[in-house]
Design a protein around this motif. Sequence first.
Motif, mmCIF file in Angstrom:
data_model
loop_
_atom_site.group_PDB
_atom_site.id
_atom_site.type_symbol
_atom_site.label_atom_id
_atom_site.label_comp_id
_atom_site.label_asym_id
_atom_site.label_seq_id
_atom_site.Cartn_x
_atom_site.Cartn_y
_atom_site.Cartn_z
ATOM 1 N N GLU A 294 -1.333 4.169 -7.690
ATOM 2 C CA GLU A 294 -2.721 4.136 -7.594
ATOM 3 C C GLU A 294 -3.097 4.791 -8.926
ATOM 4 O OE1 GLU A 294 -3.114 8.475 -5.350
ATOM 5 O OE2 GLU A 294 -3.270 6.763 -4.028
ATOM 6 N N ASP A 297 -8.203 2.964 -11.757
ATOM 7 C CA ASP A 297 -8.875 1.644 -11.784
ATOM 8 C C ASP A 297 -8.321 0.749 -10.513
ATOM 9 O OD1 ASP A 297 -6.264 1.458 -12.869
ATOM 10 O OD2 ASP A 297 -6.477 0.151 -14.424
ATOM 11 N N ARG A 298 -7.112 0.798 -10.489
ATOM 12 C CA ARG A 298 -6.795 -0.131 -9.195
ATOM 13 C C ARG A 298 -5.289 0.217 -9.010
ATOM 14 N NH1 ARG A 298 -3.469 -4.450 -10.979
ATOM 15 N NH2 ARG A 298 -3.607 -5.060 -13.274
ATOM 16 N N GLU A 299 -4.730 -0.253 -7.755
ATOM 17 C CA GLU A 299 -3.355 -0.311 -7.310
ATOM 18 C C GLU A 299 -2.637 -1.249 -8.219
ATOM 19 O OE1 GLU A 299 -3.273 -0.735 -3.071
ATOM 20 O OE2 GLU A 299 -3.745 1.625 -2.992
ATOM 21 N N ARG A 300 -1.281 -0.947 -8.541
ATOM 22 C CA ARG A 300 -0.407 -1.926 -8.961
ATOM 23 C C ARG A 300 0.755 -1.899 -8.133
ATOM 24 N NH1 ARG A 300 -3.325 0.094 -13.102
ATOM 25 N NH2 ARG A 300 -3.867 -1.428 -14.878
ATOM 26 N N THR A 301 1.130 -2.932 -7.800
ATOM 27 C CA THR A 301 2.608 -3.107 -7.185
ATOM 28 C C THR A 301 3.800 -3.556 -8.088
ATOM 29 O OG1 THR A 301 1.233 -3.857 -5.309
ATOM 30 C CG2 THR A 301 3.465 -4.458 -5.090
#
Length: 415
Positions: A294, A297-301
């Motif tokens: 997290e 800006d955004r979540e990354r996977t």
Amino acid sequence: MREYDIVVIGGGLAGLMAAAAATKRGKKVTLLSLGSGTLTIGGGIVDVMGYLEGGIPAATPSAGLLQVGEGHPYKKIGRPAIEESIRFFKEICEQEGYSYIGNLDKTQWIPTAAGTLKPTCLVPKTMDTTELKKADKVTVLGFDALKDFYPSLIAKNFKKIPAFAQKEYEVVMVDPKLSEGRDVTALDVARWLDTEEGLASCIEKMRNVIDSGSVVIIPPVLGTRPDYAVKEKLEKALGCHFIETASVPPSITGLRLRTMLVRYLKKNGVRIVEQAIVAKSIVEDGKCVAVITEGVDRERTYYAKSFILANGGFYGGGLLAEPGKVIEPIFNLPVEAPTDHELWANYSLFSSEAQPFAKLGLDVDEKMRPLDANGKVLLNNVYVAGRNLRGYDFSFEKSGNGVAIASGYQAAMSV
């Protein structure tokens, strides 16, 4: 969807070594790092096993390994893998031009900034005490306005150590003129010595206070780069031997070691993601599929075939203490702990016993996979290394970086 062979969570020594060992096996690796780990505060020396239960010094690191209890990480890893991990670490150091000295069969006692001796196993050449032991006269050199380094205290306390009591001590000071009304840190002096102008100026100032042939104890300031250029230039110009002490943070020796390992990983194709806060995982059918970071800006996977968890214990955020329990926040792995907080701590200020809270952590099998209370493997493709592990008090034992190297290596070799 981009999938890696291995995602390593944690940028401390355990994570860096896990990533290095994985690349050695040809794996495609991503390392997710929130910070720089404890290397830059804990020092760049490698303690393997300094003290046994009861606060008894181990005769050698090797002898100490033979006496650890069943629940200790070293017991799970096993002697052959520990030896291989130390050998691999020294190979990296040699390859990168910043070789370490020492081995498992000899304890090295190095000077500290408090004027005591600390047991350890592997040290950079700047901490080689060979000439210090032989010298009849020792110069302790300090820098004006430098915090947390008091040459007179070192000289005074060394006179109380039997093996050093007969030596003659001289205290001298050099003014780097860096204070500008504030305290000076070891990092300030090291950066000064990184420059040609600073090094030349320091040599001239030192020439006025130390004699050629002197053995000089000095704070850890011999440059920030992972090489021995500053030490060699000083010694060549002045005809002296310099020995850095172990000291309080910031740890310049730890900074050098981390810089060297990160450089090695990048050269070997490891993708390093900084400031990555791993918040949760996706688990399906007993295997981890991905972890999710997290950010603002955004979540990354991040998808991978295997994951190595090396994000530290309580200090690093790998374990969280809550009323009556301890939580591992990414995979929700079980951590056995007394529900009564009073049992977590040894309240004696000067004790010969370890701290119970320091031994809390994740139980693993010999491949470093997490186990439940019945000894069943919980996640087949998740491996644990470093301070997340249960069963040892790294500070009391003086074993932290040794466990980090051995467990990181073992986790990567088990994938």
